[in-house]
Write a protein that holds these residues in place. Structure first.
Motif, PDB file in Angstrom:
ATOM      1  N   PHE A 268       0.838  -1.193   0.000  1.00  0.00           N
ATOM      2  CA  PHE A 268       0.000   0.000   0.000  1.00  0.00           C
ATOM      3  C   PHE A 268       0.878   1.250   0.000  1.00  0.00           C
ATOM      4  CE2 PHE A 268      -2.413  -3.410   1.917  1.00  0.00           C
ATOM      5  CZ  PHE A 268      -3.613  -3.338   1.235  1.00  0.00           C
ATOM      6  N   ASN A 269       0.591   2.151  -0.923  1.00  0.00           N
ATOM      7  CA  ASN A 269       1.345   3.392  -1.066  1.00  0.00           C
ATOM      8  C   ASN A 269       0.446   4.605  -0.863  1.00  0.00           C
ATOM      9  OD1 ASN A 269       2.853   1.758  -3.861  1.00  0.00           O
ATOM     10  ND2 ASN A 269       3.757   1.975  -1.832  1.00  0.00           N
ATOM     11  N   GLY A 270       1.044   5.691  -0.376  1.00  0.00           N
ATOM     12  CA  GLY A 270       0.378   6.981  -0.318  1.00  0.00           C
ATOM     13  C   GLY A 270       1.091   7.922  -1.276  1.00  0.00           C
ATOM     14  N   HIS A 271       1.318   9.169  -0.837  1.00  0.00           N
ATOM     15  CA  HIS A 271       2.204  10.108  -1.511  1.00  0.00           C
ATOM     16  C   HIS A 271       1.624  10.706  -2.785  1.00  0.00           C
ATOM     17  CE1 HIS A 271       6.016  12.016  -2.250  1.00  0.00           C
ATOM     18  NE2 HIS A 271       6.299  11.285  -3.309  1.00  0.00           N
ATOM     19  N   ASP A 272       1.142   9.866  -3.695  1.00  0.00           N
ATOM     20  CA  ASP A 272       0.567  10.337  -4.953  1.00  0.00           C
ATOM     21  C   ASP A 272      -0.928  10.578  -4.751  1.00  0.00           C
ATOM     22  OD1 ASP A 272       2.737  10.022  -7.237  1.00  0.00           O
ATOM     23  OD2 ASP A 272       2.939   8.291  -5.910  1.00  0.00           O
ATOM     24  N   HIS A 273      -1.281  11.800  -4.396  1.00  0.00           N
ATOM     25  CA  HIS A 273      -2.660  12.123  -4.031  1.00  0.00           C
ATOM     26  C   HIS A 273      -3.649  11.872  -5.158  1.00  0.00           C
ATOM     27  CE1 HIS A 273      -1.278  15.348  -0.857  1.00  0.00           C
ATOM     28  NE2 HIS A 273      -0.470  14.282  -0.879  1.00  0.00           N
ATOM     29  N   ASP A 274      -3.177  11.837  -6.383  1.00  0.00           N
ATOM     30  CA  ASP A 274      -4.074  11.674  -7.533  1.00  0.00           C
ATOM     31  C   ASP A 274      -4.239  10.215  -7.951  1.00  0.00           C
ATOM     32  OD1 ASP A 274      -1.495  11.348  -8.450  1.00  0.00           O
ATOM     33  OD2 ASP A 274      -1.701  12.679 -10.182  1.00  0.00           O
ATOM     34  N   GLN A 275      -3.700   9.301  -7.162  1.00  0.00           N
ATOM     35  CA  GLN A 275      -3.782   7.873  -7.470  1.00  0.00           C
ATOM     36  C   GLN A 275      -4.682   7.170  -6.448  1.00  0.00           C
ATOM     37  OE1 GLN A 275      -2.134   6.421 -10.177  1.00  0.00           O
ATOM     38  NE2 GLN A 275      -1.541   8.505 -10.728  1.00  0.00           N
ATOM     39  N   ASP A 276      -5.675   6.426  -6.932  1.00  0.00           N
ATOM     40  CA  ASP A 276      -6.558   5.706  -6.010  1.00  0.00           C
ATOM     41  C   ASP A 276      -6.856   4.289  -6.498  1.00  0.00           C
ATOM     42  OD1 ASP A 276      -8.201   6.231  -8.156  1.00  0.00           O
ATOM     43  OD2 ASP A 276      -9.786   7.210  -6.993  1.00  0.00           O
ATOM     44  N   GLY A 277      -6.004   3.776  -7.400  1.00  0.00           N
ATOM     45  CA  GLY A 277      -6.236   2.454  -7.969  1.00  0.00           C
ATOM     46  C   GLY A 277      -5.129   1.467  -7.654  1.00  0.00           C
ATOM     47  N   LYS A 278      -4.980   0.485  -8.540  1.00  0.00           N
ATOM     48  CA  LYS A 278      -3.997  -0.585  -8.374  1.00  0.00           C
ATOM     49  C   LYS A 278      -2.997  -0.567  -9.521  1.00  0.00           C
ATOM     50  CE  LYS A 278      -4.891  -4.817  -9.760  1.00  0.00           C
ATOM     51  NZ  LYS A 278      -3.726  -5.328 -10.556  1.00  0.00           N
ATOM     52  N   LYS A 279      -1.752  -0.855  -9.191  1.00  0.00           N
ATOM     53  CA  LYS A 279      -0.723  -1.095 -10.195  1.00  0.00           C
ATOM     54  C   LYS A 279      -0.082  -2.437  -9.883  1.00  0.00           C
ATOM     55  CE  LYS A 279       0.035   3.840 -10.962  1.00  0.00           C
ATOM     56  NZ  LYS A 279      -0.733   3.874 -12.236  1.00  0.00           N
ATOM     57  N   GLN A 280       0.474  -3.066 -10.890  1.00  0.00           N
ATOM     58  CA  GLN A 280       1.022  -4.404 -10.725  1.00  0.00           C
ATOM     59  C   GLN A 280       2.511  -4.410 -11.034  1.00  0.00           C
ATOM     60  OE1 GLN A 280      -1.252  -6.841  -9.906  1.00  0.00           O
ATOM     61  NE2 GLN A 280       0.181  -8.544  -9.760  1.00  0.00           N
ATOM     62  N   LYS A 281       3.281  -5.045 -10.160  1.00  0.00           N
ATOM     63  CA  LYS A 281       4.712  -5.233 -10.388  1.00  0.00           C
ATOM     64  C   LYS A 281       5.010  -6.703 -10.168  1.00  0.00           C
ATOM     65  CE  LYS A 281       9.009  -3.975 -11.103  1.00  0.00           C
ATOM     66  NZ  LYS A 281       9.463  -3.508 -12.425  1.00  0.00           N
ATOM     67  N   GLY A 282       5.287  -7.410 -11.250  1.00  0.00           N
ATOM     68  CA  GLY A 282       5.475  -8.844 -11.114  1.00  0.00           C
ATOM     69  C   GLY A 282       4.176  -9.492 -10.663  1.00  0.00           C
ATOM     70  N   LYS A 283       4.259 -10.255  -9.580  1.00  0.00           N
ATOM     71  CA  LYS A 283       3.083 -10.959  -9.058  1.00  0.00           C
ATOM     72  C   LYS A 283       2.329 -10.146  -8.017  1.00  0.00           C
ATOM     73  CE  LYS A 283       5.730 -14.378  -7.739  1.00  0.00           C
ATOM     74  NZ  LYS A 283       7.035 -14.018  -8.344  1.00  0.00           N
ATOM     75  N   LYS A 284       2.846  -8.980  -7.642  1.00  0.00           N
ATOM     76  CA  LYS A 284       2.285  -8.276  -6.502  1.00  0.00           C
ATOM     77  C   LYS A 284       1.482  -7.037  -6.899  1.00  0.00           C
ATOM     78  CE  LYS A 284       4.559 -11.177  -3.927  1.00  0.00           C
ATOM     79  NZ  LYS A 284       3.872 -12.309  -3.290  1.00  0.00           N
ATOM     80  N   PRO A 285       0.328  -6.836  -6.247  1.00  0.00           N
ATOM     81  CA  PRO A 285      -0.449  -5.621  -6.479  1.00  0.00           C
ATOM     82  C   PRO A 285      -0.021  -4.503  -5.522  1.00  0.00           C
ATOM     83  CG  PRO A 285      -1.721  -7.127  -5.128  1.00  0.00           C
ATOM     84  CD  PRO A 285      -0.408  -7.820  -5.433  1.00  0.00           C
ATOM     85  N   TYR A 286       0.019  -3.299  -6.056  1.00  0.00           N
ATOM     86  CA  TYR A 286       0.331  -2.101  -5.265  1.00  0.00           C
ATOM     87  C   TYR A 286      -0.909  -1.195  -5.311  1.00  0.00           C
ATOM     88  CZ  TYR A 286       5.320  -3.352  -5.374  1.00  0.00           C
ATOM     89  OH  TYR A 286       6.539  -3.982  -5.224  1.00  0.00           O
ATOM     90  N   PHE A 287      -1.373  -0.781  -4.138  1.00  0.00           N
ATOM     91  CA  PHE A 287      -2.604  -0.006  -4.064  1.00  0.00           C
ATOM     92  C   PHE A 287      -2.339   1.412  -3.545  1.00  0.00           C
ATOM     93  CE2 PHE A 287      -3.925  -4.431  -3.626  1.00  0.00           C
ATOM     94  CZ  PHE A 287      -4.928  -4.508  -4.580  1.00  0.00           C
ATOM     95  N   PHE A 288      -3.088   2.365  -4.087  1.00  0.00           N
ATOM     96  CA  PHE A 288      -3.038   3.759  -3.654  1.00  0.00           C
ATOM     97  C   PHE A 288      -4.381   4.135  -3.039  1.00  0.00           C
ATOM     98  CE2 PHE A 288       0.141   3.198  -6.857  1.00  0.00           C
ATOM     99  CZ  PHE A 288       1.186   4.049  -6.525  1.00  0.00           C
ATOM    100  N   ASP A 289      -4.360   5.147  -2.181  1.00  0.00           N
ATOM    101  CA  ASP A 289      -5.591   5.517  -1.474  1.00  0.00           C
ATOM    102  C   ASP A 289      -5.955   6.994  -1.612  1.00  0.00           C
ATOM    103  OD1 ASP A 289      -4.389   7.016   1.023  1.00  0.00           O
ATOM    104  OD2 ASP A 289      -3.258   5.170   0.891  1.00  0.00           O
ATOM    105  N   GLY A 290      -5.435   7.646  -2.665  1.00  0.00           N
ATOM    106  CA  GLY A 290      -5.790   9.051  -2.848  1.00  0.00           C
ATOM    107  C   GLY A 290      -5.239   9.917  -1.727  1.00  0.00           C
ATOM    108  N   HIS A 291      -6.126  10.583  -1.006  1.00  0.00           N
ATOM    109  CA  HIS A 291      -5.720  11.468   0.092  1.00  0.00           C
ATOM    110  C   HIS A 291      -6.963  11.849   0.883  1.00  0.00           C
ATOM    111  CE1 HIS A 291      -7.122  15.388  -1.900  1.00  0.00           C
ATOM    112  NE2 HIS A 291      -7.424  14.422  -2.757  1.00  0.00           N
ATOM    113  N   PHE A 292      -6.760  12.269   2.148  1.00  0.00           N
ATOM    114  CA  PHE A 292      -7.877  12.854   2.876  1.00  0.00           C
ATOM    115  C   PHE A 292      -7.575  14.295   3.286  1.00  0.00           C
ATOM    116  CE2 PHE A 292      -5.463  11.070   6.462  1.00  0.00           C
ATOM    117  CZ  PHE A 292      -5.562  12.054   7.435  1.00  0.00           C
ATOM    118  N   GLY A 293      -6.385  14.783   2.937  1.00  0.00           N
ATOM    119  CA  GLY A 293      -6.017  16.160   3.228  1.00  0.00           C
ATOM    120  C   GLY A 293      -5.168  16.721   2.102  1.00  0.00           C
ATOM    121  N   GLY A 294      -4.513  17.832   2.366  1.00  0.00           N
ATOM    122  CA  GLY A 294      -3.658  18.443   1.358  1.00  0.00           C
ATOM    123  C   GLY A 294      -4.441  19.300   0.381  1.00  0.00           C
TER     124      GLY A 294
END
Length: 270
Positions: free
Chosen positions: A205-231
């Motif tokens: 699970f990643n934060g940081h990129d406020h404009d990302q709220d989906g999934k990306k895939q690297k190899g066999k593993k999914p990486y998820f973003f959660d947008g933001h609740f502030g900023g």
């Protein structure tokens, strides 16, 4: 008897057709949730020109409502808790005291405090892990006191994954994504290779990129973003990500918008 029943039915209000139901509420596993946690990030408490106090009040209210309605085992705040000024930590911690769920924190690039201050505030270092039932949760540091973007400590992460190798699953939290697939990501090939080859790592699970709220895939593993609740930038809505682990060891995650059509970018895992 039939006429009486028909007359009774005429008195009932018309129930509109259901057009969209959250996946968690339609799943056969919905009644068999073993663990439910929430990931939120980028509150940026204290950022000038933003309504940061109101944003945090909203977030606390949303999480407490989730706890009351569906249950929440813990909340993970995945970085950028504050906005640059270390003295903001005290006010933030006071604000978070209104949460009715346990919570854990990770350090982001705007959390510009030293490791000693971080540990004295939260009770653990920026690199830390914890377990719950048959699962482990590993929180890796991706910044420092200067706010620089850094890859997680490879040796530490190797040791943590080895320590939790007997767990049914490991969920990893990194504020900055270790792959340059976003404007603000960085390349950490050794890290992504390590995670890809760890059989019981379920997701990152990643934060940081406020404009990302989906999934990306690297190899066999999914990486998820959660947008933001502030900023002051990012997705048009403020929200968070829900993760539900079922008794049969399958799991589900979805992004949640508490002010509109709620469920976004659902994903089912094994």
């Amino acid at each position: 008897m039939t006429l009486q029943r028909r007359s009774f039915l005429k008195l009932l209000p018309v129930i509109p057709a259901i057009t969209s139901v959250p996946v968690s509420e339609t799943s056969n596993n919905a009644a068999k949730i073993a663990m439910r946690f929430i990931v939120a990030s980028d509150g940026h408490y204290g950022q000038p020109g933003t309504e940061f106090k109101a944003m945090h009040t909203d977030m606390v209210r949303w999480i407490n409502r989730e706890k009351m309605q569906k249950g929440v085992d813990f909340l993970m705040l995945n970085g950028d808790l504050i906005h640059d000024d270390p003295t903001l930590l005290y006010d933030l911690k006071t604000t978070l005291s209104s949460l009715r769920v346990p919570y854990f924190v990770g350090r982001g690039n705007h959390d510009r405090v030293g490791i000693d201050v971080w540990e004295s505030t939260w009770g653990y270092k920026p690199n830390h892990s914890f377990g719950k039932n048959d699962y482990a949760f590993v929180v890796g540091d991706t910044s420092n006191e200067k706010g620089e973007y850094i890859c997680p400590d490879l040796q530490w992460l190797k040791e943590e994954l080895a320590k939790h190798s007997s767990k049914k699953g490991i969920f990893v939290f990194l504020h900055i994504t270790p792959e340059k697939w976003t404007d603000n990501g960085i390349n950490c090939k050794e890290i992504t290779d390590l995670l890809d080859n760890a059989p019981n790592v379920k997701a990152i699970f990643n934060g940081h990129d406020h404009d990302q709220d989906g999934k990306k895939q690297k190899g066999k593993k999914p990486y998820f973003f959660d947008g933001h609740f502030g900023g002051n930038w990012g997705t048009a809505y403020k929200g968070y990500r829900v993760v539900e682990i079922y008794e049969d060891d399958t799991w589900q995650t979805y992004q949640y918008n508490p002010t509109a059509a709620p469920v976004i970018n659902s994903f089912n895992g094994k």
